[in-house]
Design a protein around this motif. Structure first.
Motif, PDB file in Angstrom:
ATOM      1  N   ALA A   1       2.071  -9.224  -3.747  1.00  0.00           N
ATOM      2  CA  ALA A   1       0.617  -9.293  -3.552  1.00  0.00           C
ATOM      3  C   ALA A   1       0.187  -8.530  -2.310  1.00  0.00           C
ATOM      4  O   ALA A   1      -0.925  -7.988  -2.246  1.00  0.00           O
ATOM      5  N   VAL A   2       1.078  -8.461  -1.306  1.00  0.00           N
ATOM      6  CA  VAL A   2       0.756  -7.751  -0.061  1.00  0.00           C
ATOM      7  C   VAL A   2       0.518  -6.268  -0.312  1.00  0.00           C
ATOM      8  O   VAL A   2      -0.188  -5.601   0.453  1.00  0.00           O
TER       9      VAL A   2
ATOM     10  N   PRO B   1      -2.675 -11.334   1.874  1.00  0.00           N
ATOM     11  CA  PRO B   1      -1.877 -11.680   3.054  1.00  0.00           C
ATOM     12  C   PRO B   1      -0.459 -12.112   2.693  1.00  0.00           C
ATOM     13  O   PRO B   1      -0.237 -12.785   1.678  1.00  0.00           O
ATOM     14  N   ALA B   2       0.482 -11.723   3.535  1.00  0.00           N
ATOM     15  CA  ALA B   2       1.864 -12.174   3.409  1.00  0.00           C
ATOM     16  C   ALA B   2       2.230 -12.968   4.656  1.00  0.00           C
ATOM     17  O   ALA B   2       1.673 -12.747   5.733  1.00  0.00           O
ATOM     18  N   VAL B   3       3.159 -13.885   4.500  1.00  0.00           N
ATOM     19  CA  VAL B   3       3.702 -14.625   5.639  1.00  0.00           C
ATOM     20  C   VAL B   3       5.195 -14.319   5.710  1.00  0.00           C
ATOM     21  O   VAL B   3       5.900 -14.359   4.694  1.00  0.00           O
TER      22      VAL B   3
ATOM     23  N   ALA C   1      -3.295 -16.600  -5.394  1.00  0.00           N
ATOM     24  CA  ALA C   1      -2.341 -17.582  -4.871  1.00  0.00           C
ATOM     25  C   ALA C   1      -1.888 -17.243  -3.451  1.00  0.00           C
ATOM     26  O   ALA C   1      -1.632 -18.147  -2.647  1.00  0.00           O
ATOM     27  N   ALA C   2      -1.785 -15.958  -3.132  1.00  0.00           N
ATOM     28  CA  ALA C   2      -1.264 -15.551  -1.819  1.00  0.00           C
ATOM     29  C   ALA C   2      -2.137 -16.042  -0.661  1.00  0.00           C
ATOM     30  O   ALA C   2      -1.606 -16.576   0.326  1.00  0.00           O
TER      31      ALA C   2
ATOM     32  N   GLN D   1       5.226 -15.974 -13.409  1.00  0.00           N
ATOM     33  CA  GLN D   1       4.511 -15.310 -14.489  1.00  0.00           C
ATOM     34  C   GLN D   1       4.293 -13.826 -14.180  1.00  0.00           C
ATOM     35  O   GLN D   1       4.352 -12.979 -15.071  1.00  0.00           O
ATOM     36  N   PHE D   2       4.044 -13.511 -12.927  1.00  0.00           N
ATOM     37  CA  PHE D   2       3.893 -12.114 -12.506  1.00  0.00           C
ATOM     38  C   PHE D   2       5.178 -11.341 -12.779  1.00  0.00           C
ATOM     39  O   PHE D   2       5.150 -10.210 -13.277  1.00  0.00           O
TER      40      PHE D   2
END
Length: 301
Positions: free
Chosen positions: A18-19, A24-26, A194-195, A223-224
């Motif tokens: 998703a980033v 956003p990513a953590v 979701a991210a 699912q992705f």
């Protein structure tokens, strides 16, 4: 004069894939570090020593930062800390190495732009930069690609984890290339929604909120993966994810998935150890990794 620099590896905790579309990513820095030393060459030639980093790819990191030139220097690029039983563990060795090398060449830790450009080139222009940002800053961070923003976070009190190694090396570059070639699937939107929710849970500093939010997040990631044929949950990740759910714990592949490592989360260390013993047939190994609060740094020569 010899210049020595080091930078930590990383584990992406949420926001993987998703980033790439500015979600956003953590990510957390871990206490295995790439160490680079640069010193004058005794014979007027360029020498490259690469413990833990084999093959022709070792020259690509150097050339990407030097523009293809190879000055009469001795470069030691040590990523042996990122190797387990002769195989890479998938905790960001190339990004850590790029950051450390940039710092040693420039004799400065202010090398975000140089490291980002060089690593972007190494990944064929497909990477997000979250691994470089983590190696630069250290600790637990939130990263957003489009704005290039980094925000430091605190580890939630009472959140315990173990890093499980599948024993199967995976290629992030191959996954990114496959994703780039795939048609956009309908589950991309679900992952992009979701991210930020997962990021908000990490921001809260509440261990229970993080664990609860992982349930729908992992569902969206699964699912992705199916929708885009990425195999994120291959190499035993699927079985461990299901087993953890049954035991009231959380497990997820880290980063690109399809091998490398995964993370087991819970509130109690004993519960994690019981899980690991009960499902020993699914666990190739547990890596002794801890959060590294320090990012790139110059070391005593």
């Amino acid at each position: 004069m010899t210049v020595v620099a080091s930078a930590p590896g990383k584990i992406v905790l949420s926001g993987e894939y998703a980033v790439l579309w500015d979600a956003p990513a953590v990510s957390m820095a871990v206490n295995r570090r790439a160490v680079v030393s640069v010193s004058p060459s005794a014979d007027g030639k360029c020498h490259l020593v690469t413990p833990g980093f084999e093959g022709m790819a070792r020259y690509r990191v150097l050339d990407s930062l030097l523009g293809g030139e190879r000055p009469a220097m001795r470069y030691t690029l040590d990523t042996s800390a990122f190797v387990e039983d002769g195989r890479k563990t998938g905790i960001g060795s190339s990004a850590a190495l790029t950051v450390a090398l940039a710092a040693a060449i420039n004799e400065s830790t202010d090398v975000m732009d140089e490291a980002m450009l060089a690593h972007h080139e190494l990944q064929g222009g497909r990477g997000s930069g979250v691994d470089v940002a983590t190696a630069m800053h250290g600790g637990l961070i939130e990263f957003t690609r489009g704005a290039g923003r980094v925000r430091s976070l605190r580890w939630p009190r009472g959140l315990e984890y173990r890093v499980i190694w599948t024993g199967v090396p995976a290629s992030t570059e191959e996954k990114l290339a496959k994703l780039a070639a795939a048609a956009t699937g309908p589950t991309r939107s679900a992952l992009l929604l979701a991210a930020p929710r997962m990021r908000d849970a990490w921001r809260s500093g509440d261990a229970d909120a993080v664990l609860a939010e992982y349930v729908p997040y992992i569902g969206a990631l699964r699912q992705f993966s199916i929708d885009h044929g990425l195999g994120i949950f291959d190499a035993g990740h699927e079985e461990l994810t299901d087993a953890a759910m049954v035991d009231g714990l959380v497990y997820k592949p880290a980063g690109a998935g399809g091998g490398d490592i995964g993370l087991l989360f819970g509130r109690n260390k004993d519960e994690l150890e019981v899980f690991l013993k009960r499902h020993a047939q699914l666990v190739n190994g547990v890596l002794d990794l801890a959060l590294d609060p320090a990012g790139v740094r110059l070391e005593p020569a």
